[in-house]
Design an enzyme around this catalytic site. Structure first.
Site, PDB file in Angstrom:
ATOM      1  N   HIS A  89       3.730  -2.147   0.943  1.00 42.67           N
ATOM      2  CA  HIS A  89       2.333  -1.288   1.628  1.00 42.67           C
ATOM      3  C   HIS A  89       2.886  -0.655   2.407  1.00 42.67           C
ATOM      4  O   HIS A  89       2.520   0.587   2.590  1.00 42.67           O
ATOM      5  CB  HIS A  89       2.164  -2.579   2.466  1.00 42.67           C
ATOM      6  CG  HIS A  89       0.968  -3.475   1.375  1.00 42.67           C
ATOM      7  ND1 HIS A  89       0.888  -4.842   1.925  1.00 42.67           N
ATOM      8  CD2 HIS A  89       1.025  -4.729   0.366  1.00 42.67           C
ATOM      9  CE1 HIS A  89       0.453  -6.004   1.347  1.00 42.67           C
ATOM     10  NE2 HIS A  89       1.003  -5.614   0.584  1.00 42.67           N
ATOM     11  N   HIS A  93       5.970  -8.464  -8.208  1.00 46.34           N
ATOM     12  CA  HIS A  93       7.135  -7.695  -8.093  1.00 46.34           C
ATOM     13  C   HIS A  93       8.062  -7.247  -8.696  1.00 46.34           C
ATOM     14  O   HIS A  93       8.906  -6.644  -8.956  1.00 46.34           O
ATOM     15  CB  HIS A  93       7.208  -7.845  -6.208  1.00 46.34           C
ATOM     16  CG  HIS A  93       6.325  -7.503  -6.078  1.00 46.34           C
ATOM     17  ND1 HIS A  93       5.633  -6.552  -5.257  1.00 46.34           N
ATOM     18  CD2 HIS A  93       5.360  -8.553  -4.919  1.00 46.34           C
ATOM     19  CE1 HIS A  93       4.661  -6.771  -4.461  1.00 46.34           C
ATOM     20  NE2 HIS A  93       4.380  -7.939  -4.192  1.00 46.34           N
TER      21      HIS A  93
END
Length: 303
Positions: A78, A264
């Protein structure tokens, strides 16, 4: 010339690690030209540095984790997404623990921190990685692809067989030449299902998770009192994650990323494959900013 950027000032914040539940002190600092984004475990003696590069990704369960030997930094995506969205090339990220604080579960607070610190242009050309041909990785029915594109575009599709998500938009495509990362993507929060939380906590994950820093969904709906920030917040968060993961290339991208149920792990596999296939990309700089296909990199005038 499009120049490299760093922060104008040092700025600090405090938060909680999503998975560890620990209090974390975060400090963002300016860094010299060609440093890249470097994480520093300031709680260790001596301090351990981990550059934000694809080769340093060690774990990809629930988040992207950078490692250097037995030292790690969890949940970098993030913050890296905010760095990418604001075009920060060089910065030190100092942490007092092994995880970046989750803040509100989006990149919004990091965008605010970076903008508060101010942006400073540096006396060197910003390097972009331009995709020259298609590169794809697949795993089962999951897929992640890079394609040539004159600009930066991220398309993503999720496919959750869940009563709440089935009725919501599960695909989105964002072309950053015409869309603001800050307004349209940065505030999308991570999400989790009540049915999974017990399992995660048993495995010491999501210990810091709550409706304060995630969208929590049960069989009937969204449990957060204020509901969603965007109608398509679920898939927008996957775009946010992907932008953070892609920034582990070490440079801003000129190209398109397409993800179908990617996460991911697959994102990192794609980066490693791209890096290995040296005929699939090139590094470019722009002496004349008006010839660059990327305008989303200049949302705030760097002083």
């Amino acid at each position: 010339m499009i120049k490299q950027r760093t922060l104008k000032n040092t700025i600090r914040a405090t938060g909680v690690g999503l998975h560890s539940g620990e209090k974390v002190y975060l400090t963002l600092k300016p860094a010299p030209v060609d440093t890249g984004i470097v994480f520093r475990r300031a709680d260790l003696d001596p301090v351990v540095e981990i550059p934000a590069r694809a080769a340093n990704v060690g774990e990809t369960t629930m988040s992207t984790t950078l490692v250097n030997g037995d030292v790690k930094v969890d949940t970098v995506e993030h913050l890296l997404s905010a760095m990418a969205g604001l075009g920060i090339d060089n910065a030190y990220v100092e942490l007092s623990a092994s995880e970046v604080p989750i803040m509100d579960g989006s990149a919004g607070p990091f965008v605010f921190l970076i903008q508060s610190a101010g942006l400073e242009e540096q006396d060197a050309a910003k390097k972009f990685i331009r995709i020259l041909r298609e590169v794809t990785v697949e795993e089962g029915d999951k897929r992640a692809t890079f394609l040539p594109f004159e600009g930066f575009k991220v398309s993503f599709e999720i496919d959750f067989d869940h009563p709440v998500l089935r009725n919501r938009t599960q695909s989105a495509s964002v072309d950053f030449s015409s869309t603001s990362f800050v307004k349209e993507v940065s505030r999308a929060r991570t999400f989790g299902f009540m049915r999974d939380i017990e399992y995660l906590r048993k495995h010491n994950l999501a210990l810091g998770g709550s409706v304060e820093n995630a969208i929590v969904v049960d069989e009937d709906g969204v449990l957060n009192e204020d509901g969603l920030r965007y109608e398509d917040e679920f898939v927008k968060h996957k775009i946010l994650d992907a932008i953070g993961d892609l920034y582990l290339l070490g440079n801003s991208l000129i190209g398109e990323f397409k993800g179908f149920k990617s996460g991911h792990a697959l994102n990192n596999q794609l980066l490693r494959k791209l890096i290995a296939e040296t005929d699939a990309w090139e590094v470019v700089t722009f002496e004349d900013a008006s010839t660059a296909p990327i305008s989303y990199m200049r949302p705030v005038a760097a002083v």
